[in-house]
Design an enzyme around this catalytic site. Structure first.
Site, mmCIF file in Angstrom:
data_model
loop_
_atom_site.group_PDB
_atom_site.id
_atom_site.type_symbol
_atom_site.label_atom_id
_atom_site.label_comp_id
_atom_site.label_asym_id
_atom_site.label_seq_id
_atom_site.Cartn_x
_atom_site.Cartn_y
_atom_site.Cartn_z
ATOM 1 N N ASP A 173 0.874 -1.181 0.000
ATOM 2 C CA ASP A 173 0.000 0.000 0.000
ATOM 3 C C ASP A 173 0.903 1.220 0.000
ATOM 4 O OD1 ASP A 173 -1.754 2.212 1.061
ATOM 5 O OD2 ASP A 173 -3.190 0.587 1.221
ATOM 6 N N PRO A 203 -8.327 1.797 -4.792
ATOM 7 C CA PRO A 203 -9.304 2.514 -5.621
ATOM 8 C C PRO A 203 -8.764 2.650 -7.044
ATOM 9 C CG PRO A 203 -8.134 4.044 -4.186
ATOM 10 C CD PRO A 203 -7.640 2.673 -3.832
ATOM 11 N N THR A 229 -12.265 -7.383 -6.589
ATOM 12 C CA THR A 229 -13.586 -6.886 -6.170
ATOM 13 C C THR A 229 -13.554 -5.358 -6.087
ATOM 14 O OG1 THR A 229 -12.905 -7.136 -3.866
ATOM 15 C CG2 THR A 229 -14.217 -8.933 -4.803
ATOM 16 N N SER A 230 -12.506 -4.726 -6.637
ATOM 17 C CA SER A 230 -12.389 -3.268 -6.469
ATOM 18 C C SER A 230 -12.975 -2.490 -7.643
ATOM 19 C CB SER A 230 -10.932 -2.889 -6.247
ATOM 20 O OG SER A 230 -10.637 -3.011 -4.887
ATOM 21 N N GLU A 260 -17.622 -2.665 -17.629
ATOM 22 C CA GLU A 260 -18.925 -3.041 -17.048
ATOM 23 C C GLU A 260 -19.979 -1.944 -17.165
ATOM 24 O OE1 GLU A 260 -17.689 -3.638 -12.834
ATOM 25 O OE2 GLU A 260 -19.100 -2.030 -12.364
ATOM 26 N N HIS A 292 -20.781 -7.221 -9.879
ATOM 27 C CA HIS A 292 -20.554 -6.085 -8.969
ATOM 28 C C HIS A 292 -21.526 -6.159 -7.785
ATOM 29 C CE1 HIS A 292 -18.821 -1.762 -8.876
ATOM 30 N NE2 HIS A 292 -19.099 -2.171 -7.644
HETATM 31 P P1 NAI Z 1 -9.840 2.475 1.338
HETATM 32 O O1 NAI Z 1 -9.788 3.898 0.924
HETATM 33 O O2 NAI Z 1 -10.167 2.140 2.751
HETATM 34 O O3 NAI Z 1 -8.445 1.764 0.984
HETATM 35 C C1 NAI Z 1 -7.796 1.923 -0.236
HETATM 36 C C2 NAI Z 1 -6.292 1.757 0.023
HETATM 37 O O4 NAI Z 1 -5.634 1.813 -1.248
HETATM 38 C C3 NAI Z 1 -5.701 2.855 0.893
HETATM 39 O O5 NAI Z 1 -5.022 2.279 1.997
HETATM 40 C C4 NAI Z 1 -4.751 3.596 -0.041
HETATM 41 O O6 NAI Z 1 -3.571 4.057 0.626
HETATM 42 C C5 NAI Z 1 -4.422 2.525 -1.054
HETATM 43 N N1 NAI Z 1 -3.967 3.052 -2.334
HETATM 44 C C6 NAI Z 1 -4.530 4.046 -3.076
HETATM 45 N N2 NAI Z 1 -3.826 4.227 -4.219
HETATM 46 C C7 NAI Z 1 -2.812 3.330 -4.189
HETATM 47 C C8 NAI Z 1 -1.755 3.019 -5.084
HETATM 48 N N3 NAI Z 1 -1.584 3.693 -6.232
HETATM 49 N N4 NAI Z 1 -0.896 2.038 -4.747
HETATM 50 C C9 NAI Z 1 -1.032 1.365 -3.575
HETATM 51 N N5 NAI Z 1 -2.016 1.610 -2.683
HETATM 52 C C10 NAI Z 1 -2.887 2.581 -2.996
HETATM 53 O O7 NAI Z 1 -10.874 1.782 0.343
HETATM 54 P P2 NAI Z 1 -11.688 0.440 0.573
HETATM 55 O O8 NAI Z 1 -12.925 0.708 1.352
HETATM 56 O O9 NAI Z 1 -10.769 -0.609 1.045
HETATM 57 O O10 NAI Z 1 -12.170 0.107 -0.910
HETATM 58 C C11 NAI Z 1 -11.226 -0.119 -1.952
HETATM 59 C C12 NAI Z 1 -11.946 -0.055 -3.272
HETATM 60 O O11 NAI Z 1 -12.849 -1.149 -3.377
HETATM 61 C C13 NAI Z 1 -12.844 1.180 -3.456
HETATM 62 O O12 NAI Z 1 -12.111 2.300 -3.900
HETATM 63 C C14 NAI Z 1 -13.826 0.717 -4.498
HETATM 64 O O13 NAI Z 1 -13.301 1.015 -5.755
HETATM 65 C C15 NAI Z 1 -13.878 -0.798 -4.287
HETATM 66 N N6 NAI Z 1 -15.167 -1.255 -3.754
HETATM 67 C C16 NAI Z 1 -15.872 -2.196 -4.459
HETATM 68 C C17 NAI Z 1 -17.082 -2.658 -4.003
HETATM 69 C C18 NAI Z 1 -17.870 -3.710 -4.724
HETATM 70 O O14 NAI Z 1 -19.083 -3.859 -4.480
HETATM 71 N N7 NAI Z 1 -17.281 -4.488 -5.618
HETATM 72 C C19 NAI Z 1 -17.681 -2.112 -2.761
HETATM 73 C C20 NAI Z 1 -16.818 -1.170 -2.074
HETATM 74 C C21 NAI Z 1 -15.608 -0.751 -2.555
#
Ligand code: NAI
Length: 340
Positions: A173, A203, A229-230, A260, A292
């Site tokens: 990260d 993200p 799942t992101s 998608e 999704h």
């Molecule tokens: P979060 O914001 O808690 O964690 C994201 C992490 O990624 C952070 O620790 C950040 O430092 C890190 N990060 C950002 N850019 C980076 C990079 N270039 N290299 C390395 N690390 C990096 O977000 P959370 O809640 O964990 O969600 C992550 C993603 O999951 C969301 O942005 C969303 O796109 C996706 N998501 C998908 C869902 C689904 O239904 N499939 C539901 C909820 C979220």
């Protein structure tokens, strides 16, 4: 506040209504936001959107012309919103940064289990009264190395589950969480080289788009399991398809897909022409695709609805709601909300 909420699915209504308690006048519509449907926002203060709505500069220009002052997304990700364009029009943006990370984590692990133990194939065979074990062999997760890219809310929740299964959990990260005892911090090339299973939890941004491509795939173990799942565009689909043909990728679990938009969340069964890349992916036995739905638990839906209504409440009180807002630097984030 007068609000129009786009892309509302029938199952969301009870959660929004429970959260709202009739405080805001919300029109719920099933159509996605687009240049054509933006007109439904006429006379409203805010629009509420979801991940596959078109919240591009052109649509935001139109919304601004219709008098919209706020955009609240019912998602953690804000990659579908042109926040710069919103900021230029003085439109405030809010997301739901934290809602049941376990929902997403459990779905990621469910994909991994289903792929590993051939659950879909086994169930199909069983439905045909074919109870042979041929082609169903899996492997133990215990003792394997799991690499997690992105250790925010969902990445850490996935780490906890795999740790509980007896895996070695390594992670990368940009802002590695301090004081964590679950995950060993490794550079990205080491993560690629050592992991039997890789799960994506970053993200979608300029630094992560196509993070999984021909070059990163080459660095991975043969037969690696890849779970996303992101956001779909984290993976360059054409490259991953080549890697499945070559055996580099042994298992692929996707809850999100690069193209998608306009496809997921809707029934396209009767379309004469189907998305060719997706069709190619679905021809593989070792690919599992869900539409999704990682967020789709009762707990997560209530969390999303509660925070969305809280965002509208705060705007009504002229308060800012945090980091997603393009005006974040000049806004005071109220202490009652988690800093997002
Ligand atoms: P979060 O914001 O808690 O964690 C994201 C992490 O990624 C952070 O620790 C950040 O430092 C890190 N990060 C950002 N850019 C980076 C990079 N270039 N290299 C390395 N690390 C990096 O977000 P959370 O809640 O964990 O969600 C992550 C993603 O999951 C969301 O942005 C969303 O796109 C996706 N998501 C998908 C869902 C689904 O239904 N499939 C539901 C909820 C979220």
């Amino acid at each position: 506040m007068k609000v129009v909420a786009y892309s509302i699915k029938p199952f969301e209504k009870e959660f929004l209504s429970k959260a709202n308690q009739k405080k805001h006048e919300i029109t719920l519509i099933s159509n996605p936001l687009s240049l054509e449907t933006a007109i439904y926002a006429e006379g409203k203060d805010a629009v509420v959107v979801f991940t596959n709505d078109d919240v591009s500069e052109k649509v935001i220009d139109k919304l601004a012309g219709l008098g919209i002052k706020y955009i609240a997304t019912r998602s953690a990700g804000t990659d579908h919103i042109d926040r710069v364009a919103a900021g230029q029009h003085g439109i405030k943006v809010a997301n739901v940064p934290f809602y049941s990370p376990e929902a997403i984590a459990e779905h990621a692990v469910a994909l991994a289990f289903a792929l590993n133990r051939n659950l879909i194939k086994a169930d199909t065979h069983s439905h045909h009264f074919n109870f042979t074990n041929n082609g169903l062999m899996g492997f133990n997760f215990a003792g394997k190395t799991v690499g997690i890219i992105g250790l925010g809310n969902t990445g850490l929740a996935v780490a906890a589950i795999f740790k509980g299964l007896g895996c070695r959990v390594i992670g990368y990260d940009l802002d590695f969480p301090k004081d964590n005892t679950l995950v060993e911090h490794v550079p990205l090339p080491d993560l690629y080289a050592s992991s039997d299973i890789i799960s994506l939890h970053v993200p979608l941004n300029d630094g992560t788009r196509h993070i999984i491509n021909q070059i990163s795939l080459q660095q991975m173990k043969d037969g690696v399991m890849l779970i996303n799942t992101s956001r779909g565009p984290l993976i360059k689909t054409t490259d991953v398809i080549r890697a499945i043909y070559s055996g580099k990728v042994g298992y692929l679990g996707l809850d999100v897909y690069e193209f998608e938009k306009g496809l997921f969340f809707e029934d396209h069964e009767k379309d004469a022409v189907k998305d060719e890349l997706l069709e190619e992916l679905m021809n593989f036995d070792n690919v599992l695709i869900t539409p999704h739905q990682a967020y789709l638990t009762r707990e997560a839906l209530q969390g999303i609805a509660d925070q969305t209504i809280k965002n509208l409440d705060l705007w009504q009180q002229n308060k800012c709601v945090g980091k997603a807002c393009a005006c974040a630097n000049s806004c005071q984030v109220p202490k009652t909300l988690p800093q997002i």
